[in-house]
Design a protein around this motif. Structure first.
Motif, PDB file in Angstrom:
ATOM      1  N   GLN A   3      58.187 140.089   4.376  1.00 27.79           N
ATOM      2  CA  GLN A   3      58.700 138.637   5.123  1.00 27.79           C
ATOM      3  C   GLN A   3      59.192 137.851   3.712  1.00 27.79           C
ATOM      4  OE1 GLN A   3      59.654 138.040   7.979  1.00 27.79           O
ATOM      5  NE2 GLN A   3      60.254 136.098   7.790  1.00 27.79           N
ATOM      6  N   ALA A   4      60.185 137.368   3.854  1.00 29.87           N
ATOM      7  CA  ALA A   4      60.430 136.340   2.640  1.00 29.87           C
ATOM      8  C   ALA A   4      59.776 134.950   3.063  1.00 29.87           C
ATOM      9  CB  ALA A   4      61.990 135.862   2.725  1.00 29.87           C
ATOM     10  N   GLU A   5      59.475 134.076   2.040  1.00 32.12           N
ATOM     11  CA  GLU A   5      58.490 132.897   1.991  1.00 32.12           C
ATOM     12  C   GLU A   5      59.520 131.909   1.353  1.00 32.12           C
ATOM     13  OE1 GLU A   5      53.984 134.140   1.497  1.00 32.12           O
ATOM     14  OE2 GLU A   5      55.240 134.383  -0.285  1.00 32.12           O
ATOM     15  N   ILE A   6      59.387 130.638   2.046  1.00 37.84           N
ATOM     16  CA  ILE A   6      59.894 129.428   1.358  1.00 37.84           C
ATOM     17  C   ILE A   6      59.182 128.669   0.899  1.00 37.84           C
ATOM     18  CG2 ILE A   6      62.052 129.998   2.967  1.00 37.84           C
ATOM     19  CD1 ILE A   6      60.927 127.511   4.591  1.00 37.84           C
ATOM     20  N   ALA A   7      59.635 127.847  -0.088  1.00 40.57           N
ATOM     21  CA  ALA A   7      58.659 126.584  -0.408  1.00 40.57           C
ATOM     22  C   ALA A   7      58.917 125.561   0.266  1.00 40.57           C
ATOM     23  CB  ALA A   7      59.125 126.219  -1.903  1.00 40.57           C
ATOM     24  N   ASP A   8      57.747 125.010   0.826  1.00 40.96           N
ATOM     25  CA  ASP A   8      57.739 123.611   1.621  1.00 40.96           C
ATOM     26  C   ASP A   8      57.642 122.416   0.718  1.00 40.96           C
ATOM     27  OD1 ASP A   8      57.216 121.592   3.419  1.00 40.96           O
ATOM     28  OD2 ASP A   8      55.568 122.459   4.243  1.00 40.96           O
ATOM     29  N   LEU A   9      58.739 121.829   0.403  1.00 35.13           N
ATOM     30  CA  LEU A   9      58.720 120.686  -0.475  1.00 35.13           C
ATOM     31  C   LEU A   9      58.685 119.365   0.141  1.00 35.13           C
ATOM     32  CD1 LEU A   9      61.649 122.128  -2.706  1.00 35.13           C
ATOM     33  CD2 LEU A   9      59.093 122.228  -3.214  1.00 35.13           C
ATOM     34  N   SER A  10      58.156 119.395   1.534  1.00 35.34           N
ATOM     35  CA  SER A  10      57.952 118.024   1.977  1.00 35.34           C
ATOM     36  C   SER A  10      57.323 117.054   1.624  1.00 35.34           C
ATOM     37  CB  SER A  10      57.581 118.321   3.511  1.00 35.34           C
ATOM     38  OG  SER A  10      56.517 118.850   3.593  1.00 35.34           O
ATOM     39  N   ALA A  11      56.228 117.550   0.648  1.00 38.87           N
ATOM     40  CA  ALA A  11      55.338 116.690  -0.114  1.00 38.87           C
ATOM     41  C   ALA A  11      55.632 116.039  -1.440  1.00 38.87           C
ATOM     42  CB  ALA A  11      53.907 117.525  -0.273  1.00 38.87           C
ATOM     43  N   TYR A  12      57.025 116.744  -1.710  1.00 37.89           N
ATOM     44  CA  TYR A  12      57.645 116.218  -3.012  1.00 37.89           C
ATOM     45  C   TYR A  12      59.163 115.561  -2.752  1.00 37.89           C
ATOM     46  CZ  TYR A  12      53.857 119.225  -4.333  1.00 37.89           C
ATOM     47  OH  TYR A  12      52.643 119.810  -4.498  1.00 37.89           O
ATOM     48  N   ARG A  67      61.505 125.438 -17.874  1.00 34.35           N
ATOM     49  CA  ARG A  67      61.701 124.919 -16.803  1.00 34.35           C
ATOM     50  C   ARG A  67      60.491 124.060 -16.169  1.00 34.35           C
ATOM     51  NH1 ARG A  67      63.989 128.911 -12.893  1.00 34.35           N
ATOM     52  NH2 ARG A  67      62.148 129.941 -13.299  1.00 34.35           N
ATOM     53  N   GLN A  68      60.675 122.765 -15.791  1.00 32.34           N
ATOM     54  CA  GLN A  68      59.434 121.936 -15.554  1.00 32.34           C
ATOM     55  C   GLN A  68      59.897 121.272 -14.341  1.00 32.34           C
ATOM     56  OE1 GLN A  68      59.480 119.203 -18.741  1.00 32.34           O
ATOM     57  NE2 GLN A  68      57.784 120.472 -19.999  1.00 32.34           N
ATOM     58  N   TYR A  69      58.871 121.176 -13.419  1.00 36.08           N
ATOM     59  CA  TYR A  69      58.842 120.699 -12.186  1.00 36.08           C
ATOM     60  C   TYR A  69      57.987 119.416 -12.403  1.00 36.08           C
ATOM     61  CZ  TYR A  69      60.637 124.969 -10.790  1.00 36.08           C
ATOM     62  OH  TYR A  69      61.344 126.039 -10.361  1.00 36.08           O
ATOM     63  N   TRP A  70      58.676 118.051 -12.102  1.00 37.04           N
ATOM     64  CA  TRP A  70      58.033 116.941 -12.120  1.00 37.04           C
ATOM     65  C   TRP A  70      57.891 116.067 -10.573  1.00 37.04           C
ATOM     66  CZ3 TRP A  70      55.692 114.911 -16.521  1.00 37.04           C
ATOM     67  CH2 TRP A  70      55.864 115.358 -17.620  1.00 37.04           C
ATOM     68  N   ARG A  71      57.003 115.527 -10.402  1.00 39.05           N
ATOM     69  CA  ARG A  71      56.613 114.911  -9.149  1.00 39.05           C
ATOM     70  C   ARG A  71      57.587 113.882  -8.866  1.00 39.05           C
ATOM     71  NH1 ARG A  71      51.533 112.658 -10.007  1.00 39.05           N
ATOM     72  NH2 ARG A  71      52.264 110.922 -10.825  1.00 39.05           N
ATOM     73  N   ASP A  72      57.983 113.047  -9.865  1.00 34.41           N
ATOM     74  CA  ASP A  72      59.006 112.069  -9.668  1.00 34.41           C
ATOM     75  C   ASP A  72      59.478 111.607 -11.090  1.00 34.41           C
ATOM     76  OD1 ASP A  72      57.021 110.158 -10.712  1.00 34.41           O
ATOM     77  OD2 ASP A  72      56.466 109.886  -8.723  1.00 34.41           O
ATOM     78  N   GLN A 107      67.430 116.048  -9.582  1.00 35.72           N
ATOM     79  CA  GLN A 107      66.587 115.037  -8.660  1.00 35.72           C
ATOM     80  C   GLN A 107      66.822 115.372  -7.428  1.00 35.72           C
ATOM     81  OE1 GLN A 107      67.126 110.924  -9.253  1.00 35.72           O
ATOM     82  NE2 GLN A 107      65.044 110.549  -8.804  1.00 35.72           N
ATOM     83  N   ARG A 108      65.642 115.787  -6.666  1.00 34.60           N
ATOM     84  CA  ARG A 108      65.933 116.103  -5.200  1.00 34.60           C
ATOM     85  C   ARG A 108      66.411 114.796  -4.496  1.00 34.60           C
ATOM     86  NH1 ARG A 108      61.126 117.851  -0.823  1.00 34.60           N
ATOM     87  NH2 ARG A 108      62.677 118.450   0.621  1.00 34.60           N
ATOM     88  N   GLY A 109      67.345 115.033  -3.704  1.00 32.12           N
ATOM     89  CA  GLY A 109      68.188 114.116  -2.960  1.00 32.12           C
ATOM     90  C   GLY A 109      69.245 113.545  -3.730  1.00 32.12           C
TER      91      GLY A 109
END
Length: 149
Positions: A3-12, A67-72, A107-109
């Motif tokens: 089963q494929a999984e997806i990332a829940d990014l709602s907290a970010y 590759r880096q992921y930053w909170r904001d 940037q998300r959004g």
């Protein structure tokens, strides 16, 4: 079947993803590449505030990536304006030591930006979008991502 999984990014909601690349252009660039790699790895292990994840990979034999992921964006800016990054960037942009470097931020959004220094072959956004000289109005990632100072 798996089963494929997806990332829940709602907290970010303000997540920023940064891709960085360093390409060796001259033999001396190998020394530059290795000299940069150790401090960047050490920085990632220290976990600056807001850095969620850091990974390195090989684009080609002469082209490494991060590759880096930053909170904001605020966390990313705080890091880039602090030591040792600020001093390193100032020195590196004055003398790339036989390498070329680029980064792109997403940037998300909304908002995307890229900067390219001393590359002989266009990559990323620069492969299809016109490039212009960085100036006072486009000096920071924030300005390029949001169109505002």
């Amino acid at each position: 079947m798996t089963q494929a999984e997806i990332a829940d990014l709602s907290a970010y909601p303000d997540l920023v993803v940064v891709l960085l690349g360093m390409k060796v252009r001259k033999l001396a660039g190998l020394r530059t590449l290795f000299g940069v790699g150790r401090p960047i790895g050490a920085m990632a292990r220290l976990g600056p505030d807001g850095l969620l994840h850091h990974e390195t990979f090989l684009w080609r034999i002469n082209h490494v990536g991060i590759r880096q992921y930053w909170r904001d964006l605020e966390s990313l800016e705080r890091f880039t304006r602090s030591e040792p990054h600020r001093l390193w960037w100032r020195a590196f942009s004055a003398d790339t030591g036989g390498t070329g470097i680029w980064h792109e931020a997403y940037q998300r959004g909304g908002g995307m930006e890229g900067i390219y220094l001393d590359l002989d072959l266009k990559t990323g956004f620069g492969a299809f979008a016109p490039l212009k000289t960085r100036d006072r109005d486009t000096a920071s990632s924030r300005q390029r991502l949001t169109g505002r100072p």
